[in-house]
Design a protein around this motif. Structure first.
Motif, PDB file in Angstrom:
ATOM      1  N   ASP A  25       0.832  -1.211   0.000  1.00  0.00           N
ATOM      2  CA  ASP A  25       0.000   0.000   0.000  1.00  0.00           C
ATOM      3  C   ASP A  25       0.866   1.260   0.000  1.00  0.00           C
ATOM      4  O   ASP A  25       0.624   2.191  -0.760  1.00  0.00           O
ATOM      5  N   ASP A  26       1.894   1.289   0.861  1.00  0.00           N
ATOM      6  CA  ASP A  26       2.778   2.463   0.920  1.00  0.00           C
ATOM      7  C   ASP A  26       3.597   2.621  -0.359  1.00  0.00           C
ATOM      8  O   ASP A  26       3.825   3.741  -0.820  1.00  0.00           O
ATOM      9  N   LEU A  27       4.058   1.522  -0.929  1.00  0.00           N
ATOM     10  CA  LEU A  27       4.781   1.601  -2.201  1.00  0.00           C
ATOM     11  C   LEU A  27       3.879   2.198  -3.278  1.00  0.00           C
ATOM     12  O   LEU A  27       4.291   3.101  -4.020  1.00  0.00           O
ATOM     13  N   ASN A  28       2.630   1.729  -3.355  1.00  0.00           N
ATOM     14  CA  ASN A  28       1.689   2.241  -4.359  1.00  0.00           C
ATOM     15  C   ASN A  28       1.408   3.726  -4.146  1.00  0.00           C
ATOM     16  O   ASN A  28       1.376   4.498  -5.107  1.00  0.00           O
ATOM     17  N   VAL A  60      15.725   4.494  -5.979  1.00  0.00           N
ATOM     18  CA  VAL A  60      16.040   3.361  -5.109  1.00  0.00           C
ATOM     19  C   VAL A  60      15.942   3.736  -3.631  1.00  0.00           C
ATOM     20  O   VAL A  60      15.339   3.021  -2.835  1.00  0.00           O
ATOM     21  N   ASP A  61      16.509   4.873  -3.243  1.00  0.00           N
ATOM     22  CA  ASP A  61      16.495   5.257  -1.828  1.00  0.00           C
ATOM     23  C   ASP A  61      15.078   5.449  -1.305  1.00  0.00           C
ATOM     24  O   ASP A  61      14.780   5.082  -0.164  1.00  0.00           O
ATOM     25  N   ALA A  62      14.181   5.999  -2.102  1.00  0.00           N
ATOM     26  CA  ALA A  62      12.789   6.195  -1.684  1.00  0.00           C
ATOM     27  C   ALA A  62      12.116   4.847  -1.443  1.00  0.00           C
ATOM     28  O   ALA A  62      11.373   4.673  -0.464  1.00  0.00           O
ATOM     29  N   VAL A  63      12.367   3.875  -2.325  1.00  0.00           N
ATOM     30  CA  VAL A  63      11.791   2.541  -2.153  1.00  0.00           C
ATOM     31  C   VAL A  63      12.379   1.877  -0.903  1.00  0.00           C
ATOM     32  O   VAL A  63      11.653   1.282  -0.095  1.00  0.00           O
ATOM     33  N   LEU A  67      10.448   0.318   2.423  1.00  0.00           N
ATOM     34  CA  LEU A  67      10.669  -1.068   2.851  1.00  0.00           C
ATOM     35  C   LEU A  67      11.180  -1.120   4.289  1.00  0.00           C
ATOM     36  O   LEU A  67      10.736  -1.949   5.092  1.00  0.00           O
ATOM     37  N   ARG A  68      12.093  -0.228   4.628  1.00  0.00           N
ATOM     38  CA  ARG A  68      12.664  -0.188   5.974  1.00  0.00           C
ATOM     39  C   ARG A  68      11.589   0.167   7.002  1.00  0.00           C
ATOM     40  O   ARG A  68      11.484  -0.460   8.060  1.00  0.00           O
ATOM     41  N   VAL A 107      16.827  -7.151   0.721  1.00  0.00           N
ATOM     42  CA  VAL A 107      16.640  -6.524  -0.588  1.00  0.00           C
ATOM     43  C   VAL A 107      17.857  -6.804  -1.464  1.00  0.00           C
ATOM     44  O   VAL A 107      18.994  -6.549  -1.061  1.00  0.00           O
ATOM     45  N   PHE A 108      17.594  -7.347  -2.641  1.00  0.00           N
ATOM     46  CA  PHE A 108      18.628  -7.552  -3.652  1.00  0.00           C
ATOM     47  C   PHE A 108      18.431  -6.456  -4.691  1.00  0.00           C
ATOM     48  O   PHE A 108      17.319  -6.288  -5.214  1.00  0.00           O
TER      49      PHE A 108
END
Length: 118
Positions: A25-28, A60-63, A67-68, A107-108
């Motif tokens: 949900d937060d990613l979207n 990348v840093d925002a994603v 995730l963190r 995370v890879f």
């Protein structure tokens, strides 16, 4: 002169199944979309989800922040009545608060040659 492509990354994020809904949900909400694969952890055999997230390198840093915050390791209070002598629940022993570590994300991050959407 050819147009230079932006650098793109593929993030494979393995998260615990319990963290899946809020994380996606937060990613979207952040404008990121994920393909979700159901998976199982190899050590604890717990349900997990693997998120495939394709982004431009500068995103990348925002994603990773999302995730963190949503799926990263954290402390949570739970209640247990495990008895030390039997190793199992004992109704005569009162419930005790226990601090435990939950969550966790691996995370890879890989370079991508191209992302195409049709």
């Amino acid at each position: 002169m050819g147009q230079e492509k932006m650098k793109q990354k593929l993030l494979l994020a393995v998260i615990q199944g319990d963290d899946y809904t809020e994380t996606v949900d937060d990613l979207n909400r952040g404008g990121f979309f994920a393909t979700v694969l159901s998976s199982t952890g190899g050590f604890l055999k717990k349900r997990s989800m693997t998120l495939m997230i394709g982004v431009e390198a500068h995103q990348v840093d925002a994603v990773l922040d999302i995730l963190r915050q949503r799926a990263g390791r954290r402390q949570q209070m739970t209640y247990s009545n495990l008895s030390m002598s039997t190793g199992g629940p004992n109704p005569s022993v009162p419930m005790m608060p226990v601090q435990m570590s939950v969550g966790g994300v691996v995370v890879f991050i890989m370079d991508l040659e191209d992302i195409q959407k049709y």
